[in-house]
Write a protein that holds these residues in place. Structure first.
Motif, short mmCIF file in Angstrom:
data_model
loop_
_atom_site.label_atom_id
_atom_site.label_comp_id
_atom_site.label_asym_id
_atom_site.label_seq_id
_atom_site.Cartn_x
_atom_site.Cartn_y
_atom_site.Cartn_z
N TYR A 74 -1.03 -7.83 -1.05
CA TYR A 74 -0.98 -6.85 0.40
C TYR A 74 0.05 -5.68 -0.16
O TYR A 74 -0.28 -4.65 0.04
CB TYR A 74 -0.35 -7.63 1.17
CG TYR A 74 0.25 -6.93 2.35
CD1 TYR A 74 -0.75 -6.85 3.34
CD2 TYR A 74 1.34 -6.41 2.51
CE1 TYR A 74 -0.61 -6.14 4.52
CE2 TYR A 74 1.59 -5.69 3.69
CZ TYR A 74 0.91 -5.44 4.56
OH TYR A 74 1.22 -4.54 5.91
N GLN A 75 1.03 -5.89 -1.16
CA GLN A 75 1.87 -4.76 -1.52
C GLN A 75 1.14 -3.87 -2.25
O GLN A 75 1.34 -2.63 -2.16
CB GLN A 75 3.14 -5.53 -2.09
CG GLN A 75 4.12 -6.13 -1.18
CD GLN A 75 4.84 -5.31 -0.24
OE1 GLN A 75 4.76 -4.14 -0.08
NE2 GLN A 75 5.61 -6.05 0.61
N GLY A 76 0.52 -4.41 -3.20
CA GLY A 76 -0.45 -3.50 -3.99
C GLY A 76 -1.33 -2.79 -3.11
O GLY A 76 -1.55 -1.37 -3.47
N PHE A 77 -2.10 -3.33 -2.34
CA PHE A 77 -2.93 -2.39 -1.47
C PHE A 77 -2.25 -1.36 -0.63
O PHE A 77 -2.56 -0.13 -0.32
CB PHE A 77 -3.85 -3.25 -0.43
CG PHE A 77 -4.81 -4.26 -1.14
CD1 PHE A 77 -5.68 -3.52 -2.11
CD2 PHE A 77 -5.06 -5.62 -0.91
CE1 PHE A 77 -6.77 -4.45 -2.67
CE2 PHE A 77 -5.77 -6.30 -1.29
CZ PHE A 77 -6.70 -5.86 -2.34
N LYS A 78 -1.12 -1.61 -0.14
CA LYS A 78 -0.26 -1.07 0.76
C LYS A 78 0.22 0.27 0.04
O LYS A 78 0.10 1.40 0.73
CB LYS A 78 0.98 -1.86 1.23
CG LYS A 78 1.77 -0.96 2.36
CD LYS A 78 3.08 -2.02 2.79
CE LYS A 78 3.89 -0.97 3.83
NZ LYS A 78 5.05 -1.95 4.19
N GLU A 79 0.53 0.01 -1.23
CA GLU A 79 1.26 1.30 -2.06
C GLU A 79 0.13 2.14 -2.41
O GLU A 79 0.16 3.46 -2.39
CB GLU A 79 1.73 0.63 -3.28
CG GLU A 79 2.43 1.45 -4.42
CD GLU A 79 3.02 1.08 -5.71
OE1 GLU A 79 3.06 1.69 -6.66
OE2 GLU A 79 3.20 -0.40 -5.65
N GLU A 80 -1.10 1.63 -2.59
CA GLU A 80 -2.25 2.37 -3.03
C GLU A 80 -2.71 3.27 -1.81
O GLU A 80 -2.79 4.63 -1.81
CB GLU A 80 -3.56 1.56 -3.16
CG GLU A 80 -3.34 0.98 -4.65
CD GLU A 80 -4.53 0.05 -4.80
OE1 GLU A 80 -5.17 -0.12 -6.19
OE2 GLU A 80 -5.34 -0.06 -3.87
N ARG A 146 -11.77 6.45 2.43
CA ARG A 146 -11.50 5.38 3.20
C ARG A 146 -10.76 4.55 2.51
O ARG A 146 -10.96 3.93 1.45
CB ARG A 146 -12.70 4.78 4.10
CG ARG A 146 -12.40 4.48 5.24
CD ARG A 146 -11.91 2.80 5.48
NE ARG A 146 -13.19 1.98 4.92
CZ ARG A 146 -14.00 1.42 5.67
NH1 ARG A 146 -14.24 1.75 6.81
NH2 ARG A 146 -14.76 0.57 4.97
N THR A 147 -9.50 4.29 2.73
CA THR A 147 -8.55 3.45 2.10
C THR A 147 -8.66 2.06 2.46
O THR A 147 -9.51 1.30 3.21
CB THR A 147 -7.17 3.74 2.49
OG1 THR A 147 -6.81 4.04 3.88
CG2 THR A 147 -6.70 5.26 1.73
N ASN A 148 -7.77 1.10 1.96
CA ASN A 148 -7.80 -0.34 1.93
C ASN A 148 -7.68 -0.81 3.48
O ASN A 148 -6.93 -0.35 4.19
CB ASN A 148 -6.83 -0.91 1.02
CG ASN A 148 -7.12 -0.82 -0.23
OD1 ASN A 148 -8.08 -1.11 -1.14
ND2 ASN A 148 -5.84 -0.15 -1.05
N ILE A 149 -8.34 -1.74 3.70
CA ILE A 149 -8.25 -2.36 4.92
C ILE A 149 -8.10 -3.91 4.95
O ILE A 149 -8.78 -4.66 4.29
CB ILE A 149 -9.68 -2.26 5.88
CG1 ILE A 149 -10.05 -0.75 5.98
CG2 ILE A 149 -9.54 -2.80 7.28
CD1 ILE A 149 -11.47 -0.51 6.55
N ILE A 150 -6.78 -4.27 5.39
CA ILE A 150 -6.75 -5.73 5.49
C ILE A 150 -6.50 -6.27 7.05
O ILE A 150 -5.74 -5.48 7.70
CB ILE A 150 -5.34 -5.86 4.77
CG1 ILE A 150 -5.32 -5.53 3.32
CG2 ILE A 150 -4.90 -7.46 4.81
CD1 ILE A 150 -6.38 -5.95 2.44
N ARG A 151 -7.41 -7.16 7.44
CA ARG A 151 -7.04 -7.66 8.66
C ARG A 151 -6.84 -9.14 8.61
O ARG A 151 -7.77 -9.94 8.03
CB ARG A 151 -8.50 -7.31 9.49
CG ARG A 151 -8.77 -5.80 9.69
CD ARG A 151 -7.64 -5.20 10.63
NE ARG A 151 -8.12 -3.84 10.90
CZ ARG A 151 -7.52 -2.73 10.31
NH1 ARG A 151 -6.78 -2.98 9.41
NH2 ARG A 151 -8.05 -1.55 10.74
N TYR A 152 -5.90 -9.59 9.41
CA TYR A 152 -5.50 -11.16 9.43
C TYR A 152 -5.90 -11.73 8.08
O TYR A 152 -6.63 -12.82 7.76
CB TYR A 152 -6.94 -11.67 10.29
CG TYR A 152 -6.60 -11.13 11.79
CD1 TYR A 152 -5.56 -11.22 12.57
CD2 TYR A 152 -7.71 -10.39 12.04
CE1 TYR A 152 -5.48 -10.80 13.82
CE2 TYR A 152 -7.54 -9.69 13.33
CZ TYR A 152 -6.53 -9.69 13.92
OH TYR A 152 -6.24 -9.32 15.17
#
Length: 233
Positions: A74-80, A146-152
């Protein structure tokens, strides 16, 4: 049956077979010997060892399908996402990660005005940046990201559709995708006691990104009309 499913089932079959063999041996032995307290302890110890082996095997079973995103991922996706957002706002096209590129196009316009039109009800995740060029032509170039999408705690980047972008005459029409129901059956084989990772709160891991970015290159002599306020200045 796929090889992954077979590898997942085999360890459990082995454990069940081992438990069955122990039960058979104990059953046959009980007819010839009198169960003592020492024997009972050995029996209980054998079953405890089997349970521990089952837990270890369970932890090494390969995960399949849509994996639950860990805090590290999650932290990696958020930083990207944050790096991309900063580069986009700073008009640094060379620093825009190409892995987020969805499409690109070039359009010849007839007039000196390009009007951006949004069709939808939710525009907070849509951002437009205009880079003015010295070109004397009527060419407008565009790139959609379009950037990374994390849902639940699931990576939904490939599941959620991107807004459609069409050039109609001198209008750049951005259409919000229709709502789509997606059903997931998630399996996690991570053992909390064996994991050294500290997980984020459920709320923080429930949602990340999914912004759509439109990067336009427009000649200086052209006028851009943006009534919906999508453009970042």
């Amino acid at each position: 049956m796929s090889s992954v499913v077979i590898l997942t089932i085999l360890p459990f079959i082995g454990i069940l077979y081992l438990a069955w063999r122990i039960n058979r041996v104990i059953g046959s032995s009980s007819k010839r010997i009198i169960l003592t307290g020492r024997f009972n302890k050995r029996l209980i110890s054998a079953y405890v060892i089997i349970l521990l082996l089952a837990a270890v095997v369970y932890g090494f079973i390969p995960a399949t399908g849509n994996r639950v995103v860990s805090s590290k991922e999650y932290q990696g996706f958020k930083e990207e996402n944050e790096v991309f957002e900063q580069a986009f706002r700073n008009n640094e096209e060379s620093k825009l990660d190409s892995k987020f590129l969805v499409e690109e196009w070039t359009q010849q316009l007839e007039d000196d005005t390009l009007e951006i039109i949004f069709r939808g009800s939710y525009k907070l995740n849509l951002k437009v940046h205009v880079e003015w060029t010295d070109s004397k032509e009527q060419l407008v170039k565009g790139k959609v990201y379009r950037t990374n999408i994390i849902r639940y705690e699931l990576n939904m980047t490939e599941k959620i559709p991107v807004s459609t972008i069409q050039l109609e005459d001198n209008h750049l029409v951005i259409t919000e995708p229709q709502n789509k129901e997606v059903t997931f059956y998630s399996f996690s084989n991570e053992l909390g006691l064996l994991s050294k990772e500290m997980y984020l709160s459920d709320y923080e891991l429930s949602r990340l990104g999914g912004d759509t970015y439109i990067y336009l290159k427009v000649p200086k002599h052209m006028n851009v009309v943006d009534k919906d306020g999508l453009q970042i200045y």
